[in-house]
Motif scaffolding. Structure first.
Motif, PDB file in Angstrom:
ATOM      1  N   THR A   1     -70.005 -29.183  -5.203  1.00 17.85           N
ATOM      2  CA  THR A   1     -69.511 -29.973  -4.071  1.00 17.85           C
ATOM      3  C   THR A   1     -68.534 -29.169  -3.233  1.00 17.85           C
ATOM      4  O   THR A   1     -68.586 -29.168  -2.000  1.00 17.85           O
ATOM      5  CB  THR A   1     -68.828 -31.261  -4.578  1.00 17.85           C
ATOM      6  OG1 THR A   1     -69.790 -32.065  -5.266  1.00 17.85           O
ATOM      7  CG2 THR A   1     -68.237 -32.064  -3.426  1.00 17.85           C
ATOM      8  N   ILE A   2     -67.625 -28.485  -3.901  1.00 17.26           N
ATOM      9  CA  ILE A   2     -66.611 -27.704  -3.189  1.00 17.26           C
ATOM     10  C   ILE A   2     -67.254 -26.542  -2.443  1.00 17.26           C
ATOM     11  O   ILE A   2     -66.948 -26.286  -1.268  1.00 17.26           O
ATOM     12  CB  ILE A   2     -65.527 -27.207  -4.161  1.00 17.26           C
ATOM     13  CG1 ILE A   2     -64.752 -28.397  -4.739  1.00 17.26           C
ATOM     14  CG2 ILE A   2     -64.568 -26.250  -3.460  1.00 17.26           C
ATOM     15  CD1 ILE A   2     -63.878 -28.050  -5.921  1.00 17.26           C
ATOM     16  N   GLU A   3     -68.153 -25.835  -3.100  1.00 14.62           N
ATOM     17  CA  GLU A   3     -68.792 -24.698  -2.445  1.00 14.62           C
ATOM     18  C   GLU A   3     -69.645 -25.147  -1.254  1.00 14.62           C
ATOM     19  O   GLU A   3     -69.687 -24.465  -0.227  1.00 14.62           O
ATOM     20  CB  GLU A   3     -69.628 -23.922  -3.454  1.00 14.62           C
ATOM     21  CG  GLU A   3     -68.759 -23.180  -4.476  1.00 14.62           C
ATOM     22  CD  GLU A   3     -69.557 -22.333  -5.443  1.00 14.62           C
ATOM     23  OE1 GLU A   3     -70.773 -22.591  -5.588  1.00 14.62           O
ATOM     24  OE2 GLU A   3     -68.967 -21.433  -6.067  1.00 14.62           O
ATOM     25  N   ALA A   4     -70.291 -26.305  -1.382  1.00 14.64           N
ATOM     26  CA  ALA A   4     -71.109 -26.810  -0.277  1.00 14.64           C
ATOM     27  C   ALA A   4     -70.256 -27.207   0.926  1.00 14.64           C
ATOM     28  O   ALA A   4     -70.697 -27.130   2.073  1.00 14.64           O
ATOM     29  CB  ALA A   4     -71.938 -28.006  -0.747  1.00 14.64           C
ATOM     30  N   SER A   5     -69.002 -27.608   0.670  1.00 10.53           N
ATOM     31  CA  SER A   5     -68.122 -28.020   1.764  1.00 10.53           C
ATOM     32  C   SER A   5     -67.672 -26.840   2.609  1.00 10.53           C
ATOM     33  O   SER A   5     -67.327 -26.997   3.791  1.00 10.53           O
ATOM     34  CB  SER A   5     -66.886 -28.730   1.209  1.00 10.53           C
ATOM     35  OG  SER A   5     -65.962 -27.802   0.643  1.00 10.53           O
ATOM     36  N   GLY A   6     -67.642 -25.652   2.002  1.00  5.01           N
ATOM     37  CA  GLY A   6     -67.175 -24.478   2.717  1.00  5.01           C
ATOM     38  C   GLY A   6     -65.670 -24.435   2.901  1.00  5.01           C
ATOM     39  O   GLY A   6     -65.152 -23.558   3.586  1.00  5.01           O
ATOM     40  N   LEU A   7     -64.951 -25.368   2.288  1.00  8.83           N
ATOM     41  CA  LEU A   7     -63.496 -25.452   2.431  1.00  8.83           C
ATOM     42  C   LEU A   7     -62.826 -25.251   1.078  1.00  8.83           C
ATOM     43  O   LEU A   7     -62.899 -26.130   0.209  1.00  8.83           O
ATOM     44  CB  LEU A   7     -63.085 -26.802   3.023  1.00  8.83           C
ATOM     45  CG  LEU A   7     -63.378 -27.007   4.511  1.00  8.83           C
ATOM     46  CD1 LEU A   7     -63.097 -28.456   4.901  1.00  8.83           C
ATOM     47  CD2 LEU A   7     -62.527 -26.052   5.349  1.00  8.83           C
ATOM     48  N   ILE A   8     -62.208 -24.115   0.898  1.00  7.05           N
ATOM     49  CA  ILE A   8     -61.483 -23.810  -0.326  1.00  7.05           C
ATOM     50  C   ILE A   8     -60.085 -23.354   0.062  1.00  7.05           C
ATOM     51  O   ILE A   8     -59.924 -22.344   0.764  1.00  7.05           O
ATOM     52  CB  ILE A   8     -62.186 -22.722  -1.153  1.00  7.05           C
ATOM     53  CG1 ILE A   8     -63.590 -23.181  -1.555  1.00  7.05           C
ATOM     54  CG2 ILE A   8     -61.368 -22.369  -2.388  1.00  7.05           C
ATOM     55  CD1 ILE A   8     -64.411 -22.121  -2.265  1.00  7.05           C
ATOM     56  N   ALA A   9     -59.088 -24.094  -0.355  1.00  7.60           N
ATOM     57  CA  ALA A   9     -57.707 -23.759  -0.011  1.00  7.60           C
ATOM     58  C   ALA A   9     -57.290 -22.470  -0.723  1.00  7.60           C
ATOM     59  O   ALA A   9     -57.822 -22.131  -1.776  1.00  7.60           O
ATOM     60  CB  ALA A   9     -56.773 -24.900  -0.405  1.00  7.60           C
ATOM     61  N   PRO A  10     -56.329 -21.748  -0.157  1.00  8.41           N
ATOM     62  CA  PRO A  10     -55.837 -20.544  -0.830  1.00  8.41           C
ATOM     63  C   PRO A  10     -55.113 -20.902  -2.121  1.00  8.41           C
ATOM     64  O   PRO A  10     -54.632 -22.018  -2.296  1.00  8.41           O
ATOM     65  CB  PRO A  10     -54.894 -19.916   0.195  1.00  8.41           C
ATOM     66  CG  PRO A  10     -54.482 -21.043   1.077  1.00  8.41           C
ATOM     67  CD  PRO A  10     -55.655 -21.976   1.136  1.00  8.41           C
TER      68      PRO A  10
END
Length: 348
Positions: free
Chosen positions: A286-295
């Protein structure tokens, strides 16, 4: 090389428990030390007070040497004031809903200060301080030695091992790309530091003076024998012990390790913001599909909110299922059996 590490650390056999940041167990750490190896306990995110209590609790369980592990700051860590968390909350909303938790309020700090953590370790004076993600400052190594604490560094490349050796650490863990959990590279990006243990260990042995502890892909007697043949003075084992009932991971994590195959792990930044090896699940996808990963460490804090509830529910789809590439070789559910298996790879 046989006997060098044992003499240095005051242990009977050169078998080291991998330190599990966020998943360490007093029972498992003490068990490995009592068996004759070096138990390790990960202190990621622990306050100074909690560190002192943890080391006191470990001493109550075993008089034998054990290690505690700290993450050194790399300089790229963000603080709450540095990052707008709103878009990341939105990306994680389906996972918060699945876990039945609400988006948390931002904290004052994502992590305790490293100075607070180091001060607590120095005061408590365990036998060994191991570190990842960098080279300890000279003053830290000097104070540790003054207090009778040995210092073990961790390298993912030969250059990192040389830097640690030149700084005067007492031993070096050569962590191959097969290993579970975070890639602890610090001189170059993790993506450019993916050296397998079979290549890394002998090159590190040739490049440094300190004894080398091989890590990554070692789960049974064959891995131990191979590591020693490559020149290592000892081995560090994580996944095989993580699967056992003496570890504190939820049953779903143990079952995922038991079901893993050779191609069953991937490298991802999804769960913490830093590259780590684990078994894919709903949260990761789910996280990888969102393309949004916080530092880092914001992402680790954000996912920690639903991971904690998932652990209580034993929901493996929402956990960080850290595991190494030799997970399929982790066949024992009792840590005593794992230790005995590893012993069989030692010279007799």
């Amino acid at each position: 090389m046989t006997g060098r590490l044992e003499h240095l650390l005051g242990i009977s056999e050169p078998i080291v428990l991998g330190p599990f940041g966020g998943a360490s167990s007093l029972e498992l750490t003490a068990l490995v030390s009592e068996a004759g190896g070096l138990g390790s306990y990960g202190l990621y995110g622990y306050s100074g007070e909690r560190i002192h209590k943890t080391i006191t609790a470990l001493r109550a369980r075993t008089p034998r040497p054990f290690a505690v592990n700290l993450w050194l700051p790399t300089g790229d860590e963000v603080v709450p004031a540095d990052v707008d968390l709103a878009p990341y909350f939105d990306a994680l909303a389906p996972l918060y809903t699945a876990a039945g938790v609400s988006a948390p309020e931002p904290p004052d700090a994502f992590l305790p200060a490293i100075d607070e953590q180091l001060s607590a370790v120095m005061t408590a004076a365990p036998a060994v301080l191991s570190v990842v993600f960098g080279v300890p400052p000279a003053a830290v190594i000097a104070e540790a030695h003054d207090r009778g604490i040995l210092v073990v560094g961790t390298a993912t490349t030969v250059a990192e091992a040389v830097a640690l050796d030149e700084a005067g650490v007492d031993a070096i863990v050569a962590s191959g790309a097969e290993a579970a959990g975070h890639r602890v590279s610090f001189l170059d990006a993790a993506e450019r530091s993916l050296v397998g243990a079979f290549s890394l260990v002998p090159q590190v042995v040739d490049a440094v003076r300190a004894p080398v502890i091989a890590a990554g892909g070692i789960a049974d007697r064959r891995g131990v024998a191979a590591a020693l043949a490559l020149g290592a003075s000892g081995v560090q084992v994580g996944t095989a012990f993580l699967r056992t009932r003496q570890s504190v991971v939820p049953d779903a994590h143990r079952h995922a390790i038991a079901a893993a195959v050779d191609t069953g792990t991937v490298l991802t930044r999804a769960m913490s913001g830093r590259m780590a090896r684990g078994i894919p699940n709903r949260a990761m996808r789910t996280i990888e599909a969102s393309g949004l990963i916080a530092p880092f460490p914001a992402q680790n804090w954000l996912t920690g909110m639903f991971r904690a509830e998932a652990a209580r529910r034993d929901d493996g789809e929402l956990l960080s299922l850290w595991a190494g590439q030799s997970a399929a070789l982790a066949t024992h559910d009792d840590a005593h059996e794992v230790y005995r298996e590893l012993q069989l790879g030692l010279p007799h």
